[in-house]
Write a protein that holds these residues in place. Structure first.
Motif, PDB file in Angstrom:
ATOM      1  N   ARG A 287     -10.356  -4.318  -2.252  1.00 20.61           N
ATOM      2  CA  ARG A 287     -10.095  -5.751  -2.401  1.00 20.61           C
ATOM      3  C   ARG A 287      -8.941  -6.201  -1.510  1.00 20.61           C
ATOM      4  N   ASP A 288      -7.859  -5.403  -1.496  1.00 16.33           N
ATOM      5  CA  ASP A 288      -6.716  -5.747  -0.648  1.00 16.33           C
ATOM      6  C   ASP A 288      -7.084  -5.661   0.825  1.00 16.33           C
ATOM      7  N   TYR A 289      -7.880  -4.663   1.142  1.00 21.43           N
ATOM      8  CA  TYR A 289      -8.284  -4.476   2.539  1.00 21.43           C
ATOM      9  C   TYR A 289      -9.118  -5.662   3.029  1.00 21.43           C
ATOM     10  N   LEU A 290     -10.065  -6.081   2.205  1.00 25.56           N
ATOM     11  CA  LEU A 290     -10.911  -7.219   2.579  1.00 25.56           C
ATOM     12  C   LEU A 290     -10.086  -8.496   2.675  1.00 25.56           C
ATOM     13  N   ARG A 291      -9.102  -8.614   1.801  1.00 22.72           N
ATOM     14  CA  ARG A 291      -8.225  -9.786   1.859  1.00 22.72           C
ATOM     15  C   ARG A 291      -7.433  -9.790   3.173  1.00 22.72           C
TER      16      ARG A 291
ATOM     17  N   ILE B  71       0.858  -1.181   0.000  1.00 22.45           N
ATOM     18  CA  ILE B  71       0.000   0.000   0.000  1.00 22.45           C
ATOM     19  C   ILE B  71       0.892   1.228   0.000  1.00 22.45           C
ATOM     20  N   PRO B  72       0.672   2.187  -0.907  1.00 23.07           N
ATOM     21  CA  PRO B  72       1.496   3.398  -0.922  1.00 23.07           C
ATOM     22  C   PRO B  72       1.450   4.078   0.442  1.00 23.07           C
ATOM     23  N   LEU B  73       2.599   4.610   0.891  1.00 25.29           N
ATOM     24  CA  LEU B  73       2.671   5.269   2.190  1.00 25.29           C
ATOM     25  C   LEU B  73       1.704   6.446   2.238  1.00 25.29           C
ATOM     26  N   GLY B  74       0.824   6.448   3.199  1.00 28.33           N
ATOM     27  CA  GLY B  74      -0.150   7.529   3.337  1.00 28.33           C
ATOM     28  C   GLY B  74      -1.319   7.412   2.398  1.00 28.33           C
ATOM     29  N   GLY B  75      -1.356   6.377   1.573  1.00 25.20           N
ATOM     30  CA  GLY B  75      -2.445   6.234   0.626  1.00 25.20           C
ATOM     31  C   GLY B  75      -3.591   5.415   1.183  1.00 25.20           C
TER      32      GLY B  75
ATOM     33  N   GLY C  48     -20.773   1.938   5.545  1.00 23.51           N
ATOM     34  CA  GLY C  48     -19.934   1.890   6.739  1.00 23.51           C
ATOM     35  C   GLY C  48     -18.500   1.505   6.411  1.00 23.51           C
ATOM     36  N   PHE C  49     -18.333   0.547   5.507  1.00 24.82           N
ATOM     37  CA  PHE C  49     -16.984   0.096   5.144  1.00 24.82           C
ATOM     38  C   PHE C  49     -16.182   1.224   4.497  1.00 24.82           C
TER      39      PHE C  49
END
Length: 298
Positions: free
Chosen positions: A21-25, A12-16, A284-285
């Motif tokens: 999809r990545d978050y749910l994974r 994940i880019p710093l501060g981004g 909410g997500f």
């Protein structure tokens, strides 16, 4: 250049802002952490009391007893003391104690989850600063804890249904679907209150009053259908109540737990419940994860 605008998979880019999809994974990969956190919180409740976890069973029983004493006996809402028979039949639904039990239990469940989410970030700043994990695990663990802790309330509900003559029927098998949908709605609400409270700490003092108002506006103590049936001038109240998700989920729970309960339009209840669940969960997500990098830094 393309490598700079599109980081390698899993980074994940710093501060981004992380991709959904990545978050749910990441959430799924740490699901055991969420379960352990919820289990620990559940065991930690009432540890300093003599009766311990039994308070999860005693609390709802005492609440129902108090509400039934006030609204079912002292006020005699629509009871025999009311001389007007038509009025009496209109204001109190059949099997009022069962009606009250489902309403109080289910509203309490939804309230505890969303209120618990409000404190999930601000009460775990130390954890946030020491470990790297998707922050949504905190409101998620609250939702898991409250869902797992609902079983004493469910036992009280079933006992009430049997003791008051509602009995057991096949329609009850649909209740788990209602419960799962309500839990997903609660999770969305918990993520919303988590971010709001992290931004404005005063929200924790405001929420009890919001939920107290919601309690009286969600049909916990009364059946709105008893006021609108046979009264064309009051029919507009029914669609208005469908805009209240707490009323919708409580009514669905009553529909599948009480044999004597019948709502004006079950299809509209389901439609409203599905829409509210999707809206709360998705809204909410994205609302919560938009501030992912700020949690724990305040």
């Amino acid at each position: 250049m393309s490598q700079l605008s599109s980081p390698p998979r899993g980074l994940i880019p710093l501060g981004g802002k992380p991709r959904a999809r990545d978050y749910l994974r990441g959430l799924w990969a740490r699901r055991q952490f969420a379960v352990n956190l919820a289990t620990g919180q559940l065991r930690g409740e009432h540890m300093d009391t003599v009766l311990g976890s039994l308070w999860r069973l005693i609390n709802p029983i005492l609440l129902i007893a108090i509400y039934y004493l006030i609204f079912g006996i002292i006020f005699d809402v629509g009871g025999a003391a009311v001389e007007d028979a038509d009025l009496a039949g209109d204001v109190r639904p059949p099997n009022y104690i069962a009606f009250l039990t489902v309403g109080v239990m289910f509203y309490g469940y939804m309230q505890r989850t969303i209120s618990g989410g409000a404190s999930s970030i601000v009460n775990n700043v130390g954890l946030l600063r020491s470990l790297q994990f998707p922050r949504a695990i905190l409101p998620l663990s609250v939702a898991i804890k409250e869902a797992a802790g609902f079983w004493p309330s469910f036992l009280v509900i079933l006992a009430t249904m049997l003791l008051t003559g509602e009995g057991l029927f096949w329609g009850m098998l649909a209740f788990p679907v209602v419960f799962v949908m309500a839990t997903l709605f609660n999770l969305g609400g918990a993520m919303i209150t988590a971010r709001l409270t992290d931004t404005v700490r005063d929200m924790r003092n405001v929420l009890p009053f919001v939920f107290r108002l919601g309690f009286y506006l969600s049909g916990v103590l009364y059946d709105i259908g008893r006021f609108t049936q046979g009264r064309p001038n009051w029919q507009w109240l029914e669609p208005v109540f469908l805009l209240n998700p707490f009323y919708v989920f409580i009514s669905l729970a009553r529909e599948y737990l009480m044999h004597s309960h019948a709502h004006f339009d079950l299809r509209l209840l389901w439609l409203s419940a599905v829409l509210w669940t999707l809206l709360a969960l998705a809204g909410g997500f994205f609302f919560f994860t938009a501030a992912e990098k700020r949690y724990g830094r305040g």
